[in-house]
Structure formats: structure tokens, C-alpha cells
Design a protein around this motif. Sequence first.
Motif, PDB file in Angstrom:
ATOM      1  N   ILE A  89       0.853  -1.185   0.000  1.00  0.00           N
ATOM      2  CA  ILE A  89       0.000   0.000   0.000  1.00  0.00           C
ATOM      3  C   ILE A  89       0.886   1.231   0.000  1.00  0.00           C
ATOM      4  CG2 ILE A  89      -1.753   1.317   1.254  1.00  0.00           C
ATOM      5  CD1 ILE A  89      -2.913  -1.297   2.248  1.00  0.00           C
ATOM      6  N   ILE A  90       0.546   2.165  -0.869  1.00  0.00           N
ATOM      7  CA  ILE A  90       1.264   3.435  -0.938  1.00  0.00           C
ATOM      8  C   ILE A  90       0.495   4.430  -0.068  1.00  0.00           C
ATOM      9  CG2 ILE A  90       2.055   5.300  -2.438  1.00  0.00           C
ATOM     10  CD1 ILE A  90       2.120   3.168  -4.717  1.00  0.00           C
ATOM     11  N   ILE A 174      -0.376  -3.757  -5.739  1.00  0.00           N
ATOM     12  CA  ILE A 174      -0.033  -2.424  -5.241  1.00  0.00           C
ATOM     13  C   ILE A 174      -1.266  -1.538  -5.337  1.00  0.00           C
ATOM     14  CG2 ILE A 174       1.431  -0.384  -5.515  1.00  0.00           C
ATOM     15  CD1 ILE A 174       3.526  -2.183  -6.837  1.00  0.00           C
ATOM     16  N   ILE A 175      -1.606  -0.924  -4.208  1.00  0.00           N
ATOM     17  CA  ILE A 175      -2.765  -0.034  -4.144  1.00  0.00           C
ATOM     18  C   ILE A 175      -2.342   1.239  -3.421  1.00  0.00           C
ATOM     19  CG2 ILE A 175      -5.097   0.289  -3.203  1.00  0.00           C
ATOM     20  CD1 ILE A 175      -5.502  -2.731  -3.473  1.00  0.00           C
ATOM     21  N   GLY A 181      -8.985   9.160   1.469  1.00  0.00           N
ATOM     22  CA  GLY A 181      -9.848   7.999   1.282  1.00  0.00           C
ATOM     23  C   GLY A 181      -9.905   7.510  -0.151  1.00  0.00           C
ATOM     24  N   ILE A 182      -9.259   8.221  -1.066  1.00  0.00           N
ATOM     25  CA  ILE A 182      -9.265   7.815  -2.471  1.00  0.00           C
ATOM     26  C   ILE A 182      -8.340   6.596  -2.629  1.00  0.00           C
ATOM     27  CG2 ILE A 182      -8.636   8.464  -4.829  1.00  0.00           C
ATOM     28  CD1 ILE A 182      -9.470  11.326  -4.107  1.00  0.00           C
ATOM     29  N   ILE A 183      -8.858   5.563  -3.305  1.00  0.00           N
ATOM     30  CA  ILE A 183      -8.104   4.327  -3.520  1.00  0.00           C
ATOM     31  C   ILE A 183      -7.831   4.178  -5.012  1.00  0.00           C
ATOM     32  CG2 ILE A 183      -8.227   1.806  -3.381  1.00  0.00           C
ATOM     33  CD1 ILE A 183     -10.023   2.176  -0.907  1.00  0.00           C
ATOM     34  N   LYS A 184      -6.572   3.890  -5.348  1.00  0.00           N
ATOM     35  CA  LYS A 184      -6.186   3.696  -6.737  1.00  0.00           C
ATOM     36  C   LYS A 184      -5.403   2.399  -6.848  1.00  0.00           C
ATOM     37  CE  LYS A 184      -3.595   5.829 -10.480  1.00  0.00           C
ATOM     38  NZ  LYS A 184      -2.713   6.932 -10.878  1.00  0.00           N
ATOM     39  N   VAL A 185      -5.865   1.484  -7.703  1.00  0.00           N
ATOM     40  CA  VAL A 185      -5.150   0.227  -7.939  1.00  0.00           C
ATOM     41  C   VAL A 185      -4.023   0.496  -8.936  1.00  0.00           C
ATOM     42  CG1 VAL A 185      -5.335  -2.124  -8.803  1.00  0.00           C
ATOM     43  CG2 VAL A 185      -7.209  -1.150  -7.477  1.00  0.00           C
ATOM     44  N   ILE A 186      -2.793   0.174  -8.521  1.00  0.00           N
ATOM     45  CA  ILE A 186      -1.623   0.379  -9.377  1.00  0.00           C
ATOM     46  C   ILE A 186      -1.297  -0.919 -10.129  1.00  0.00           C
ATOM     47  CG2 ILE A 186       0.821   1.060  -9.441  1.00  0.00           C
ATOM     48  CD1 ILE A 186      -0.971   3.298  -8.333  1.00  0.00           C
ATOM     49  N   ARG A 187      -1.294  -2.052  -9.382  1.00  0.00           N
ATOM     50  CA  ARG A 187      -0.985  -3.353  -9.980  1.00  0.00           C
ATOM     51  C   ARG A 187      -1.731  -4.429  -9.220  1.00  0.00           C
ATOM     52  NH1 ARG A 187       5.088  -4.777  -9.660  1.00  0.00           N
ATOM     53  NH2 ARG A 187       4.653  -5.287  -7.519  1.00  0.00           N
TER      54      ARG A 187
END
Length: 187
Positions: A89-90, A174-175, A181-187
Motif C-alpha cells: 500500500i502506498i 499495489i494499491i 480515502g481515495i483508492i487507486k489500484v496500481i498493480r
Amino acid sequence: MEFKEDIAKALETLRNGGVILYPTDTVWGLGCDATDKDAVDKIYKIKNRADAKAMLSLVGSDGQLQQFVRDIPDAAWQLIDAAVRPLTIIYDSPVGIADNLKAEDGSAGFRITSEKFSSELCKRLRHPLVSTSANISGRKAPETFGEIDDEIKKSVDYIVETGRENGKAEPSNIIKVGNSGIIKVIR
């Protein structure tokens, strides 16, 4: 070599600013003390990678994560609890790690490792452990110890004996979980 002896040698290397080649809960990694800027620079040089591309760090427990991330959003804890595969998690607000591990926006990635060797190493080091795939930037990440390029093996200060027999592994998911609270899926 016994597990305890391997841990001791890896710890000594890390505490002296060295770089190790070690097993993680995903692929074999290059690692150093995540609080040591000079050691982090060594990994960028070994990988021939621009330092603008941040690397992640492993921690050995929830408590250790909380020491190095100021604000952990509730959504991150929910993702950690629900994860069935290793999850990086980033986070927006890392603290206490080398600045050259952070992305341009100040964020940094962490994963709580479940692999025995890397987990014990993180706990004994008492700092996060850099974890980046053991390959030259742009080349395919090795899936087994045997696939690691000799150039990488010759560039590190210590190669861990434990876990060499492990089978093929996959990189983590990787998320990015922002403080907003914004969630972004990277991989």
C-alpha cells in the motif's frame, strides 16, 4: 547455514550500510535499511534505476507500520485484512524513512511481510527494509533465486542462504490509499 546465523549476518550487513539479496513474501529482493539514504542510493545504482522511481519497504508487523506511516486510513486496514495475496500500500504520509525512497508527491509504499526470514529481519532491524526486485531496471524480474543475474549477485554485500529453494513467486498487488480515502489500484 542455520536460520539464526543467516539473520545475524544479514543484520550486520544492513547495520553497516550494506545491501543484501534476500527472500521476501513475493520475489527475491534487493534490500537495505530504509532509513539509510546512502544504502538506498546503492540499490538505485545496482539496479541502474532513476531515483525518481520510488521503491517500497517491508515491515514485520502492524505496529512497525504505524511507526513509519503517520496517518493510516481505515480503508488501508480493511484492505490489509482482506488481502489474500501480498499487498503493498502506498501511503501519503510516511515518516522516518530516507527521502530518496519517497515518490515525488512524498508518498511511499509499505508491505507487511508474512515470509519468515524477511519478517524476522524487519523485527530485529527495527526499521523498514527496502524491497525491490533483484533485477536491473527494465529487465524481467527473476521468479526464482536461480534466475537472478550474476551481475546483481556480485553487486550486493551479502546473499542470504535461507529460502533459495523456494519456488516461483509473484510480485505483490499495489494499491495507493490516500489520506482523503481515495483508492487507486496500481498493480
